[in-house]
Write a protein that holds these residues in place. Structure first.
Motif, PDB file in Angstrom:
ATOM      1  N   ARG A 253       0.854  -1.192   0.000  1.00  0.00           N
ATOM      2  CA  ARG A 253       0.000   0.000   0.000  1.00  0.00           C
ATOM      3  C   ARG A 253       0.886   1.236   0.000  1.00  0.00           C
ATOM      4  NH1 ARG A 253      -5.307   1.383   1.676  1.00  0.00           N
ATOM      5  NH2 ARG A 253      -5.497   3.519   2.449  1.00  0.00           N
ATOM      6  N   ARG A 254       0.528   2.210  -0.805  1.00  0.00           N
ATOM      7  CA  ARG A 254       1.268   3.477  -0.830  1.00  0.00           C
ATOM      8  C   ARG A 254       0.310   4.591  -1.231  1.00  0.00           C
ATOM      9  NH1 ARG A 254       6.783   3.149   0.148  1.00  0.00           N
ATOM     10  NH2 ARG A 254       5.589   3.258   2.081  1.00  0.00           N
ATOM     11  N   THR A 255       0.457   5.735  -0.575  1.00  0.00           N
ATOM     12  CA  THR A 255      -0.355   6.910  -0.883  1.00  0.00           C
ATOM     13  C   THR A 255       0.553   8.058  -1.288  1.00  0.00           C
ATOM     14  OG1 THR A 255      -2.148   6.290   0.628  1.00  0.00           O
ATOM     15  CG2 THR A 255      -1.972   8.616   0.041  1.00  0.00           C
ATOM     16  N   TRP A 256       0.200   8.725  -2.391  1.00  0.00           N
ATOM     17  CA  TRP A 256       0.934   9.897  -2.862  1.00  0.00           C
ATOM     18  C   TRP A 256       0.031  11.120  -2.781  1.00  0.00           C
ATOM     19  CZ3 TRP A 256       1.430   5.101  -5.003  1.00  0.00           C
ATOM     20  CH2 TRP A 256       2.731   4.579  -5.139  1.00  0.00           C
ATOM     21  N   THR A 257       0.603  12.251  -2.383  1.00  0.00           N
ATOM     22  CA  THR A 257      -0.136  13.508  -2.265  1.00  0.00           C
ATOM     23  C   THR A 257       0.587  14.589  -3.047  1.00  0.00           C
ATOM     24  OG1 THR A 257      -0.895  12.886  -0.041  1.00  0.00           O
ATOM     25  CG2 THR A 257      -1.057  15.221  -0.656  1.00  0.00           C
ATOM     26  N   VAL A 258      -0.168  15.389  -3.779  1.00  0.00           N
ATOM     27  CA  VAL A 258       0.423  16.488  -4.538  1.00  0.00           C
ATOM     28  C   VAL A 258       0.634  17.680  -3.612  1.00  0.00           C
ATOM     29  CG1 VAL A 258       0.136  18.084  -6.456  1.00  0.00           C
ATOM     30  CG2 VAL A 258      -0.684  15.736  -6.658  1.00  0.00           C
ATOM     31  N   ARG A 259       1.847  18.220  -3.640  1.00  0.00           N
ATOM     32  CA  ARG A 259       2.152  19.471  -2.937  1.00  0.00           C
ATOM     33  C   ARG A 259       2.403  20.549  -3.995  1.00  0.00           C
ATOM     34  NH1 ARG A 259       5.155  17.773   2.323  1.00  0.00           N
ATOM     35  NH2 ARG A 259       3.800  16.048   2.995  1.00  0.00           N
ATOM     36  N   GLU A 260       1.438  21.419  -4.143  1.00  0.00           N
ATOM     37  CA  GLU A 260       1.495  22.422  -5.204  1.00  0.00           C
ATOM     38  C   GLU A 260       2.585  23.453  -4.921  1.00  0.00           C
ATOM     39  OE1 GLU A 260      -1.559  25.343  -7.706  1.00  0.00           O
ATOM     40  OE2 GLU A 260      -2.218  24.321  -5.872  1.00  0.00           O
ATOM     41  N   GLY A 261       3.436  23.705  -5.931  1.00  0.00           N
ATOM     42  CA  GLY A 261       4.485  24.717  -5.799  1.00  0.00           C
ATOM     43  C   GLY A 261       5.441  24.458  -4.650  1.00  0.00           C
ATOM     44  N   ALA A 262       5.728  23.179  -4.374  1.00  0.00           N
ATOM     45  CA  ALA A 262       6.497  22.831  -3.178  1.00  0.00           C
ATOM     46  C   ALA A 262       7.976  23.132  -3.300  1.00  0.00           C
ATOM     47  CB  ALA A 262       6.296  21.349  -2.849  1.00  0.00           C
ATOM     48  N   TRP A 263       8.483  23.196  -4.528  1.00  0.00           N
ATOM     49  CA  TRP A 263       9.936  23.414  -4.661  1.00  0.00           C
ATOM     50  C   TRP A 263      10.207  24.339  -5.832  1.00  0.00           C
ATOM     51  CZ3 TRP A 263      13.421  20.973  -8.420  1.00  0.00           C
ATOM     52  CH2 TRP A 263      12.769  20.224  -9.397  1.00  0.00           C
ATOM     53  N   GLY A 264      11.405  24.942  -5.805  1.00  0.00           N
ATOM     54  CA  GLY A 264      11.761  25.891  -6.837  1.00  0.00           C
ATOM     55  C   GLY A 264      12.969  25.431  -7.633  1.00  0.00           C
ATOM     56  N   LEU A 265      12.931  25.677  -8.942  1.00  0.00           N
ATOM     57  CA  LEU A 265      14.032  25.334  -9.835  1.00  0.00           C
ATOM     58  C   LEU A 265      14.292  26.552 -10.726  1.00  0.00           C
ATOM     59  CD1 LEU A 265      15.926  23.069 -10.937  1.00  0.00           C
ATOM     60  CD2 LEU A 265      14.122  22.529 -12.590  1.00  0.00           C
ATOM     61  N   THR A 266      15.550  26.941 -10.828  1.00  0.00           N
ATOM     62  CA  THR A 266      15.905  28.076 -11.672  1.00  0.00           C
ATOM     63  C   THR A 266      15.890  27.657 -13.134  1.00  0.00           C
ATOM     64  OG1 THR A 266      17.296  28.974  -9.910  1.00  0.00           O
ATOM     65  CG2 THR A 266      17.627  29.859 -12.115  1.00  0.00           C
ATOM     66  N   LEU A 267      15.090  28.353 -13.944  1.00  0.00           N
ATOM     67  CA  LEU A 267      14.918  28.024 -15.355  1.00  0.00           C
ATOM     68  C   LEU A 267      15.088  29.293 -16.193  1.00  0.00           C
ATOM     69  CD1 LEU A 267      11.825  25.669 -15.052  1.00  0.00           C
ATOM     70  CD2 LEU A 267      14.195  24.983 -15.436  1.00  0.00           C
ATOM     71  N   PRO A 268      15.321  29.137 -17.487  1.00  0.00           N
ATOM     72  CA  PRO A 268      15.487  30.325 -18.326  1.00  0.00           C
ATOM     73  C   PRO A 268      14.272  31.238 -18.302  1.00  0.00           C
ATOM     74  CG  PRO A 268      16.196  28.345 -19.482  1.00  0.00           C
ATOM     75  CD  PRO A 268      15.524  27.887 -18.238  1.00  0.00           C
ATOM     76  N   LYS A 269      14.468  32.509 -18.512  1.00  0.00           N
ATOM     77  CA  LYS A 269      13.372  33.473 -18.572  1.00  0.00           C
ATOM     78  C   LYS A 269      12.507  33.197 -19.809  1.00  0.00           C
ATOM     79  CE  LYS A 269      16.065  37.129 -16.351  1.00  0.00           C
ATOM     80  NZ  LYS A 269      16.655  38.480 -16.506  1.00  0.00           N
ATOM     81  N   GLY A 270      11.256  33.606 -19.692  1.00  0.00           N
ATOM     82  CA  GLY A 270      10.353  33.466 -20.826  1.00  0.00           C
ATOM     83  C   GLY A 270       9.519  32.224 -20.820  1.00  0.00           C
TER      84      GLY A 270
END
Length: 270
Positions: A253-270
């Motif tokens: 048994r395993r349960t997964w939960t979505v954490r909205e906006g939980a982490w940040g990653l630096t990505l190109p602008k635009g």
């Protein structure tokens, strides 16, 4: 110099062994544009200690999907994912960078290093399970069959080999050879039953999208069942699952939960 311009560059040992030239190029670009402290851990424990001692420096990882997942897992378990964004310069074989590319990290070493300096932090969703494991991209249940063994180099053609190949082409495979492998899984999305153990499935795939888990259940002889939910619970006989690049289990048994906006990653602008 601001804290934003102070970097902790953690170079994964696999990246150093596999592509030292790309590591050197990335270091040159980063050190030319910011104050950078370089760390060369030789083990997962040293990798974690370097992150734990980063202070106000922004973490930058040079490595592949495994290195990125290790970093996010550590910061999640230390409850430090909300403290800013991390950055990745992807270094490794193309097959080991599929998660990074899907998240939007540039493919070229120079472009990725420049986006560390000039990009913007993006908040991304995270799938978190009830054992504190994380999923950045795709979740597959069960994990699936192991890769097929490497096919040996064929022998030089002969009349006999040609005849055997022709026979194999003309003979149709038996149903047993082509039948899909099925599994007995109970699948619940936000408490709503999508499939039970008495209805076999070929598998379940999941990806976080806009704050929800996009779930697809694939029966062997019926159209796929789709659902969007905050939580997903899968249970049944022992099964393994693939979270990004890591296969875990067996579990019942395993349960997964979505954490909205939980982490940040630096990505190109635009």
């Amino acid at each position: 110099m601001s804290a934003h311009d102070q970097l902790l560059v953690v170079i994964d040992p696999v990246a150093r062994r596999s592509d030292g030239e790309s590591v050197r190029i990335a270091k040159d670009v980063l050190c030319a544009g910011a104050e950078a402290k370089i760390c060369l851990p030789d083990s997962p424990e040293e990798f974690s200690r370097a992150l734990a001692r980063r202070g106000s420096r922004r973490p930058v990882v040079l490595g592949d999907d495994h290195a990125l997942l290790r970093t996010v897992t550590f910061l999640h378990r230390e409850r430090e994912l909300a403290d800013g964004a991390l950055s990745l310069v992807p270094i490794g074989a193309p097959g080991s960078l599929e998660v990074a590319y899907a998240l939007g990290v540039p493919r070229g070493t120079v472009a990725a290093a420049r986006s560390v300096l000039d990009g913007v932090p993006r908040r991304l969703d995270l799938l978190v399970d009830d054992s504190d494991g994380v999923v950045l991209g795709d979740l597959t249940i069960p994990a699936g069959r192991p890769p097929a063994p490497t096919v040996p180099t064929p022998a030089p053609p002969t009349v006999w080999n040609t005849c055997r190949s022709l026979v194999r082409t003309l003979v149709r495979p038996t149903p047993a050879q082509t039948a899909p492998r099925v599994h007995r899984l109970r699948v619940e999305a936000d408490g709503v039953l999508l499939s039970d153990v008495n209805a076999p499935v070929e598998g379940v795939s999941v990806r976080s999208l806009a704050g929800l888990a996009a779930i697809t259940v694939r029966p062997p002889s019926a159209p796929p069942v789709h659902a969007d939910a905050r939580t997903l619970t899968v249970s049944g006989p022992d099964f393994r699952y693939r979270a990004d690049t890591v296969v875990s289990g067996p579990v019942r048994r395993r349960t997964w939960t979505v954490r909205e906006g939980a982490w940040g990653l630096t990505l190109p602008k635009g």
